[in-house]
Design an enzyme around this catalytic site. Structure first.
Site, PDB file in Angstrom:
ATOM      1  CB  ALA A  72       4.567  -0.635  -5.637  1.00  0.00           C
TER       2      ALA A  72
ATOM      3  N   GLY B 110      -0.373   0.537  -5.997  1.00  0.00           N
ATOM      4  CA  GLY B 110      -0.636  -0.750  -5.309  1.00  0.00           C
ATOM      5  C   GLY B 110      -1.401  -0.444  -4.038  1.00  0.00           C
TER       6      GLY B 110
ATOM      7  CD  GLU C 115      -2.275  -2.288  -8.680  1.00  0.00           C
ATOM      8  OE1 GLU C 115      -1.372  -1.909  -7.980  1.00  0.00           O
ATOM      9  OE2 GLU C 115      -2.329  -2.893  -9.656  1.00  0.00           O
TER      10      GLU C 115
ATOM     11  CD  GLU D 194       0.021   2.120 -10.924  1.00  0.00           C
ATOM     12  OE1 GLU D 194      -1.224   2.729 -11.062  1.00  0.00           O
ATOM     13  OE2 GLU D 194      -0.148   1.404  -9.728  1.00  0.00           O
TER      14      GLU D 194
END
Ligand code: COA
Length: 258
Positions: free
Chosen positions: A65, A110, A113, A133
């Site tokens: 992200a 992300g 993911e 993260e």
């Protein structure tokens, strides 16, 4: 038109390339908006039979992200961000058309993911996977804690989640996270080769496989009951009649997706 994606439809295979190579294809708001538009197209355009998601450049699939958007979010805004990301990735996971991740480099946070929300994954030799993260004081928010456990098992997932360690493509293959590891220049071809085969199968039956296999991980559903329902639905399709008749007539079936 998308500002952060390149899209191309070749022989029924829709290739979505996340295109922010100078930011290692990090997922910002614009990428999510564009991804959702591209997914609208996947769901509604009959010309699209199957999908590849990949990253632009030779270095990254998606490096996570976009950290620059995390600035001063409140707890409630943090929850909303995770929910929106999860909803997009559920659309990928629940797509009735096969979606394959071609992981061409870093798939972190992300990015890992996103790859895990696809129906399966192919990696290039230089690919690296991880959920870093905790380095940022965060946890994965786009389904990573759930799908990593589903795909590689709890013990391995716990270690990766808590240590932020990156694994290489060979380890990802050994863990069952990716189905194949190929040279970077072979990556898209390998996915096309598999999807070209899948594209010849009965589309509603392929969709039924996706729905039923996804039900394994949905605690609100009984996967065996979902399978019964999806199996039964096939008997109401023209393609099932065509497939069984073609077999008995010793000819190749021609499916219409009806
Ligand atoms: N969000 C925002 N920007 C990112 C990013 C992310 N997740 N990942 C990389 N970038 C940007 C960098 O800030 C840099 O931008 P700049 O050139 O304007 O400074 C550019 O992409 C290139 O990255 P850089 O860090 O210089 O490349 P590198 O080869 O030294 O390192 C990584 C590559 C992937 C190891 C490193 O970029 C990284 O750790 N990224 C963050 C991974 C992460 O924590 N993801 C989870 C987010 S929740």
């Amino acid at each position: 038109m998308h500002s952060t994606l390149l899209v191309e439809l070749v022989n029924g295979v829709f290739i979505i390339t996340i295109n922010r190579p100078d930011k290692l294809n990090a997922l910002n708001k614009d990428v999510f908006a564009d991804l959702n538009k591209a997914l609208d197209e996947v769901y509604t355009n009959n010309q699209i039979q199957s999908v590849i998601i990949t990253g632009s450049g030779l270095k990254a699939f998606v490096a996570g992200a976009d950290i620059s958007e995390f600035g001063n979010l409140s707890v409630e805004q943090g929850k909303a961000l995770a929910k929106a990301g999860q909803d997009t990735f559920f659309r990928i996971e629940n797509s009735p058309k096969p979606i394959v991740a071609c992981v061409n480099g870093f798939a972190l946070g992300g990015g890992c993911e996103l790859a895990m929300s696809c129906h399966f994954r192919i990696a290039s030799i230089n690919a690296k996977f991880g959920q870093p993260e905790v380095n940022l004081g965060l946890i994965p928010g786009y389904g990573g804690t759930q799908r990593l456990v589903q795909l590689i098992g709890k013990g391995r997932a716990m270690e990766l989640l808590m240590s932020a360690a990156m694994i290489d493509a060979t380890t990802a293959f050994n863990y069952g996270l990716v189905n194949y590891v190929v040279a970077q220049e072979e990556l898209i071809n390998k996915a096309k080769e598999i999807l070209t085969v899948i594209n010849t199968k009965a589309p509603l039956a392929v969709a039924g496989c996706i729905t039923s296999a996804n039900a394994v991980f949905n605690e609100n559903e009984n996967g065996f009951a979902v399978e019964v329902n999806e199996f039964g639905k096939c008997f109401g399709t023209e393609d099932m009649k065509e497939g069984t008749t073609a077999f008995l007539e010793k000819r190749k079936a021609s499916f219409k997706g009806k």
